[in-house]
Design a protein around this motif. Structure first.
Motif, mmCIF file in Angstrom:
data_model
loop_
_atom_site.group_PDB
_atom_site.id
_atom_site.type_symbol
_atom_site.label_atom_id
_atom_site.label_comp_id
_atom_site.label_asym_id
_atom_site.label_seq_id
_atom_site.Cartn_x
_atom_site.Cartn_y
_atom_site.Cartn_z
ATOM 1 N N SER A 145 0.835 -1.204 0.000
ATOM 2 C CA SER A 145 0.000 0.000 0.000
ATOM 3 C C SER A 145 0.867 1.250 0.000
ATOM 4 O O SER A 145 0.602 2.218 -0.710
ATOM 5 N N CYS A 146 1.921 1.226 0.822
ATOM 6 C CA CYS A 146 2.799 2.391 0.917
ATOM 7 C C CYS A 146 3.439 2.700 -0.431
ATOM 8 O O CYS A 146 3.456 3.851 -0.873
ATOM 9 N N ILE A 147 3.927 1.644 -1.092
ATOM 10 C CA ILE A 147 4.589 1.854 -2.377
ATOM 11 C C ILE A 147 3.607 2.458 -3.379
ATOM 12 O O ILE A 147 3.919 3.407 -4.096
ATOM 13 N N LEU A 148 2.368 1.938 -3.385
ATOM 14 C CA LEU A 148 1.381 2.428 -4.341
ATOM 15 C C LEU A 148 1.032 3.887 -4.066
ATOM 16 O O LEU A 148 0.960 4.699 -4.988
ATOM 17 N N VAL A 149 0.827 4.207 -2.795
ATOM 18 C CA VAL A 149 0.506 5.587 -2.448
ATOM 19 C C VAL A 149 1.655 6.503 -2.849
ATOM 20 O O VAL A 149 1.457 7.569 -3.439
ATOM 21 N N PHE A 150 2.862 6.055 -2.576
ATOM 22 C CA PHE A 150 4.038 6.820 -2.940
ATOM 23 C C PHE A 150 4.085 7.065 -4.451
ATOM 24 O O PHE A 150 4.317 8.191 -4.908
ATOM 25 N N LEU A 151 3.816 6.012 -5.212
ATOM 26 C CA LEU A 151 3.838 6.144 -6.670
ATOM 27 C C LEU A 151 2.806 7.150 -7.148
ATOM 28 O O LEU A 151 3.083 7.995 -8.000
ATOM 29 N N ILE A 152 1.607 7.054 -6.554
ATOM 30 C CA ILE A 152 0.546 7.967 -6.965
ATOM 31 C C ILE A 152 0.955 9.407 -6.675
ATOM 32 O O ILE A 152 0.788 10.303 -7.504
ATOM 33 N N ILE A 153 1.537 9.613 -5.489
ATOM 34 C CA ILE A 153 1.978 10.961 -5.138
ATOM 35 C C ILE A 153 3.057 11.439 -6.109
ATOM 36 O O ILE A 153 3.024 12.555 -6.607
ATOM 37 N N MET A 154 3.978 10.542 -6.428
ATOM 38 C CA MET A 154 5.071 10.908 -7.319
ATOM 39 C C MET A 154 4.573 11.347 -8.690
ATOM 40 O O MET A 154 5.076 12.299 -9.266
ATOM 41 N N VAL A 155 3.601 10.592 -9.234
ATOM 42 C CA VAL A 155 3.202 10.914 -10.599
ATOM 43 C C VAL A 155 2.109 11.970 -10.681
ATOM 44 O O VAL A 155 1.939 12.586 -11.726
ATOM 45 N N SER A 156 1.359 12.187 -9.605
ATOM 46 C CA SER A 156 0.271 13.148 -9.764
ATOM 47 C C SER A 156 0.481 14.428 -8.959
ATOM 48 O O SER A 156 0.330 15.525 -9.496
ATOM 49 N N LEU A 157 0.844 14.289 -7.694
ATOM 50 C CA LEU A 157 0.925 15.477 -6.859
ATOM 51 C C LEU A 157 2.267 16.190 -7.004
ATOM 52 O O LEU A 157 2.348 17.414 -7.075
ATOM 53 N N PHE A 158 3.312 15.400 -7.072
ATOM 54 C CA PHE A 158 4.655 15.940 -7.101
ATOM 55 C C PHE A 158 4.885 16.934 -8.245
ATOM 56 O O PHE A 158 5.428 18.020 -8.016
ATOM 57 N N PRO A 159 4.438 16.606 -9.482
ATOM 58 C CA PRO A 159 4.648 17.574 -10.568
ATOM 59 C C PRO A 159 3.992 18.914 -10.279
ATOM 60 O O PRO A 159 4.550 19.969 -10.598
ATOM 61 N N LEU A 160 2.806 18.887 -9.654
ATOM 62 C CA LEU A 160 2.113 20.141 -9.367
ATOM 63 C C LEU A 160 2.930 20.995 -8.410
ATOM 64 O O LEU A 160 3.079 22.206 -8.593
ATOM 65 N N VAL A 161 3.469 20.332 -7.392
ATOM 66 C CA VAL A 161 4.298 21.050 -6.428
ATOM 67 C C VAL A 161 5.513 21.633 -7.149
ATOM 68 O O VAL A 161 5.903 22.784 -6.915
ATOM 69 N N THR A 162 6.076 20.827 -8.031
ATOM 70 C CA THR A 162 7.231 21.303 -8.772
ATOM 71 C C THR A 162 6.899 22.531 -9.595
ATOM 72 O O THR A 162 7.637 23.518 -9.599
ATOM 73 N N PHE A 163 5.761 22.459 -10.303
ATOM 74 C CA PHE A 163 5.350 23.618 -11.105
ATOM 75 C C PHE A 163 5.279 24.861 -10.232
ATOM 76 O O PHE A 163 5.799 25.913 -10.578
ATOM 77 N N ALA A 164 4.600 24.703 -9.087
ATOM 78 C CA ALA A 164 4.410 25.832 -8.203
ATOM 79 C C ALA A 164 5.764 26.384 -7.760
ATOM 80 O O ALA A 164 6.017 27.592 -7.820
ATOM 81 N N LEU A 165 6.632 25.485 -7.362
ATOM 82 C CA LEU A 165 7.931 25.893 -6.848
ATOM 83 C C LEU A 165 8.761 26.571 -7.931
ATOM 84 O O LEU A 165 9.330 27.650 -7.735
ATOM 85 N N GLU A 166 8.784 25.934 -9.101
ATOM 86 C CA GLU A 166 9.615 26.458 -10.187
ATOM 87 C C GLU A 166 9.163 27.841 -10.644
ATOM 88 O O GLU A 166 9.940 28.615 -11.174
ATOM 89 N N SER A 167 7.855 28.103 -10.454
ATOM 90 C CA SER A 167 7.363 29.406 -10.896
ATOM 91 C C SER A 167 7.683 30.493 -9.881
ATOM 92 O O SER A 167 7.377 31.652 -10.085
ATOM 93 N N LEU A 168 8.279 30.095 -8.756
ATOM 94 C CA LEU A 168 8.536 31.062 -7.699
ATOM 95 C C LEU A 168 10.011 31.439 -7.560
ATOM 96 O O LEU A 168 10.345 32.304 -6.766
ATOM 97 N N ILE A 169 10.884 30.729 -8.287
ATOM 98 C CA ILE A 169 12.299 31.001 -8.060
ATOM 99 C C ILE A 169 12.886 31.886 -9.154
ATOM 100 O O ILE A 169 12.511 31.784 -10.321
ATOM 101 N N LYS A 170 13.782 32.737 -8.717
ATOM 102 C CA LYS A 170 14.370 33.707 -9.660
ATOM 103 C C LYS A 170 15.333 33.025 -10.620
ATOM 104 O O LYS A 170 15.189 33.076 -11.831
ATOM 105 N N VAL A 171 16.353 32.413 -10.036
ATOM 106 C CA VAL A 171 17.330 31.729 -10.879
ATOM 107 C C VAL A 171 17.083 30.239 -10.806
ATOM 108 O O VAL A 171 17.144 29.657 -9.729
ATOM 109 N N PRO A 172 16.729 29.605 -11.914
ATOM 110 C CA PRO A 172 16.400 28.184 -11.879
ATOM 111 C C PRO A 172 17.538 27.363 -11.281
ATOM 112 O O PRO A 172 18.720 27.632 -11.536
ATOM 113 N N GLY A 173 17.169 26.383 -10.465
ATOM 114 C CA GLY A 173 18.171 25.485 -9.895
ATOM 115 C C GLY A 173 18.598 25.882 -8.498
ATOM 116 O O GLY A 173 19.188 25.095 -7.782
#
Lengths: 411, 370
Positions: A137-165
């Motif tokens: 169950s843990c692995i599956l939940v982790f996978l779901i978070i990785m493929v669905s939620l994580f990109p959204l967080v990344t988008f949000a974060l990346e749109s907030l930083i001045k110099v990428p990286g």
């Protein structure tokens, strides 16, 4: 898709083998795999074909590493250098995907077909995972978070930083969202996303376009589905069926290349449509009609003719039969016939990228423009916006009507 | 030769009790039908015997050998129970030809190629499907598919044959044919057959013994004619037979050990029996099979014809007795009484059944309207 196939597969087929003393290995290779093979192969072909014609993913991920695919070449040549070559490529793409689908049709249509009588296949055998339960169950939940939620967080974060990286706190800024003048940072004076007139215009264009496409494709698709089912068995029904499905087989970019060549100059009474809203709405409607007509066919198939005949006999007119009987009964698939085109349209890039001009940019082509310019904060922020809009609309429709996209796709 | 014993079998799905403490002794060479309305636990029982489903508690013995026991933690795999199973939807493997379908189980047993060939041909002949060894299941009609499924099940010579509504997907005519063939197969193979059906006619015509279940409980386990003539309770009486048995409730007044007076509104009748009647009568139900309601010229009770449905060989009459009792009556030959005409009927002697207040069978007897 394969999960669905396995779920629908008749458990009795395996039980029959089990009773005859089949070993696990033999069961897998002689019964289970051959049984689902055609479906798996057909899934494989469909994925292959849609990957062949995809443009957005390779151009975002492939461009920086110079991984060129056919669609990108097509865009490049059509956009300027050599339109003639572009049309040739479009033709090749069409041939490839029609070839794949024809092959698929052949594979499905063999005599080992699956039209056996179905019965009590509903007995779902649960496998007791015992101690493996928690880790799995843990692995599956982790996978779901990785493929669905994580990109959204990344988008949000990346749109907030001045110099990428650079992810330090001091590097964070809201100026890409609400900054008035970002000239100093990276972009050439482009205002922050939420204050950017280009974005609001593109958003308005996107919504206008998606709503128009959804309304026309949904309505036409429903009527087409109705016509096909009611006229079942006649030649014209078959012709309409394959015609309505045809745009589905067309790679989006090749399809828009065709429109470009057809409407870029004035022909007889039709003025040049290039750069108009109308051509975008037209191509969207045609391209998404297969979704709507499939869902229309599915819902009409489930609905017995007699329901309508019962209305007909007591003298209810056609229009009233539709609005008072047919549509309310099949409400959720009727709505998903509109929802599917809307959502597909909202996130479509390859279909519009050739036909959009700076005046009628939609969100996705604006995104592509930002990406081309290398303004990653803008494109990430915009990406997040598009995802949120799509999810919101799906949620809204789901709440109000009980329909959802996953319901309409089956078939 | 195998005898199947079920001891205190209970099966729960979550809170739902599918089979409740079922004990059943199936003799060697019997043809048993598990009969009951849908959801009564008959398919679950069958699948438990096969080993496809695990009972929550209880014990199953096949041929004297324990194949399942919840106490001793025994659960023999389906393939080692020596049973054949016929599925309702045939469950033929769509990607294999008829020949391969039948041969598959023999290959599992590592038979020699020649032996397999001989056995498959024998079965194709037995089931009259010699012409189709190379066809795929999708190219066969329902009846032919059913024959292939039977051949596949019989191939390994199972001595117990379990069948889950095998004829319910066939049309009426084919069903009749296949019924006769199953009976012939039972005779020829000498195997023990356990057959699930919800069709009481099928159960009556095929079985040596009927096991009638309702909501997981065993209602009656007897030969078909016993079930028909001496139903243990009103559920059985109502479920078996078509048209259904007439069941009328009365309040009873005991006269002596063998007779009593029954009232229903202003209707009064005297019930007499060879058996001793229960001490406490109170509310009772009287059951009369439609064919035991006889039309007579005189000496009967007056009834009004509601409808008459002649079908050639027989006529079904729906009759109104008093103002709230409906009686159905089956008579041989075709007579067409006009609706609302008055006729007289009597109930055949000794064939009237009395059920007590709980609906359990009390005594057979005769009635006289007074």
């Amino acid at each position: 898709m394969i999960g669905g196939i396995l779920r629908n597969a008749d458990a009795n087929l395996e039980e029959a083998a089990q009773l005859l003393g089949t070993t696990r290995r033999r069961m897998l290779f002689k019964i289970t795999i051959p049984m689902i093979m055609p479906a798996v192969l057909s899934t494989f072909l469909l994925v292959f074909s849609s990957a062949m014609s995809s443009f957005a993913v390779p151009s975002f991920l492939g461009l920086p590493v110079r991984y060129q695919v056919l669609t990108m070449q097509l865009y490049r040549t059509m956009d300027g250098v050599a339109p003639g070559q572009g049309f040739a490529m479009a033709l090749i793409m069409i041939l490839i995907s029609v070839g794949i689908l024809a092959f698929n049709q052949r594979v499905i249509g063999t005599r080992k077909n699956y039209t056996t009588v179905t019965g009590k296949s509903s007995q779902i055998a649960l496998v007791n995972l015992k101690r493996g339960r928690t880790p799995i169950s843990c692995i599956l939940v982790f996978l779901i978070i990785m493929v669905s939620l994580f990109p959204l967080v990344t988008f949000a974060l990346e749109s907030l930083i001045k110099v990428p990286g650079d992810y330090s706190l001091s590097n964070l800024t809201l100026s890409f969202w609400i900054g008035r003048d970002n000239g100093a940072v990276i972009t050439s004076g482009e205002p922050g996303l939420l204050l950017n007139p280009a974005l609001w215009k593109a958003l308005w264009n996107s919504i206008k376009l998606s709503v128009t496409c959804a309304l026309s494709a949904g309505t036409l698709g429903f009527l087409v589905g109705y016509g096909i089912v009611r006229g079942k068995g006649t030649r014209i029904s078959k012709i309409v069926d394959s015609l309505a499905f045809f745009p589905y087989l067309m790679p989006a970019m090749a399809f828009s290349a065709i429109y470009l060549s057809m409407f870029s100059v004035r022909r007889f009474l039709i003025p040049s449509l290039y750069g108009t809203f109308f051509i975008l709405a037209l191509i969207g409607t045609v391209k998404y009609m297969p979704f709507a007509s499939r869902s229309g066919i599915n819902s009409m198939m489930q609905l017995s003719n007699q329901i309508e005949e019962a209305g007909e006999i007591i003298g209810i007119g056609w229009f009233k039969r539709m609005t008072r009987l047919v549509i309310p009964i099949q409400k959720s698939s009727f709505v998903s016939g509109y929802l599917l085109p809307f959502i597909s349209c909202m996130r479509e890039l390859s279909l519009f990228v050739l036909l959009c001009t700076p005046q009628n940019r939609v969100l996705t082509t604006l995104l592509y423009y930002y990406n081309e310019k290398g303004w990653s904060q803008y494109s990430n922020g915009l990406n997040l916006l598009i995802v949120i809009i799509v999810i919101f609309v799906n949620w809204l429709v789901n709440k109000t009507t009980g329909a959802s996209i996953d319901k309409g796709i089956g078939g | 030769m195998p005898r199947i014993e079920l001891r205190n079998i209970t099966k729960k799905f979550g809170d739902f009790v599918a089979v409740d403490n079922l004990t059943l002794d199936i003799k060697d060479g019997d043809f048993i039908t598990l009969l009951g309305p849908s959801g009564c636990g008959k398919t679950t029982t069958l699948r438990q015997i096969a080993g496809l489903e695990m009972p929550t508690s209880g014990e199953i013995l096949i041929d004297g050998k324990v194949v399942f026991s919840s106490d001793k933690s025994i659960d023999v795999a389906p393939k080692d129970r020596g049973v054949g199973f016929l599925f309702q939807n045939y469950a033929l493997w769509p990607h294999m030809t008829v020949y391969r379908n039948i041969a598959f189980g023999l290959e599992n047993l590592k038979w020699k190629k020649d032996d397999i060939d001989r056995r498959v041909k024998e079965l194709l002949k037995l089931l009259k499907i010699e012409e189709f060894p190379d066809r795929y299941p999708a190219e066969l009609s329902g009846g032919q598919q059913q024959r292939v499924a039977i051949a596949r099940t019989l191939a390994t010579n199972p001595r117990v044959l379990l069948m889950d509504e095998p004829l319910s997907n066939l049309d009426a005519k084919l069903r009749m044919e296949m019924r006769a063939e199953l009976k012939r197969l039972h005779h020829e193979t000498g195997a023990t057959f356990v057959y699930v059906t919800h069709d009481q006619l099928e159960a009556m015509t095929l079985a040596t013994k009927i096991c009638l279940l309702d909501r997981g409980y065993l209602q009656q386990y007897d030969p078909p004619l016993t079930v028909y003539n001496r139903p243990r309770n009103t559920f059985v009486a109502d479920f078996v037979g078509n048209p259904t048995m007439n069941l009328i409730s009365f309040s009873g007044e005991r006269k002596d050990d063998h007779s009593c007076i029954l009232h229903h509104k202003d209707m009064r009748l005297q019930f007499t029996s060879q058996d001793v009647l229960p001490e406490d009568l109170g509310k009772v139900t009287i059951g009369v099979r439609p064919e035991n309601v006889l039309v007579t010229e005189n000496g009967g009770i007056k009834v009004k014809v509601d409808t008459s449905l002649p079908s050639g060989m027989e006529t079904i009459l729906n009759l109104r007795l008093g103002d709230d009792v409906m009686l159905s009556c089956v008579m041989i030959g075709s007579v067409d009484y006009p609706s609302d005409s008055e006729i007289e009927v009597v109930f055949k002697d000794v064939q009237v059944l009395m059920f007590d207040g709980e609906g359990n069978f009390a005594a057979p007897g005769s009635v006289k309207f007074i």
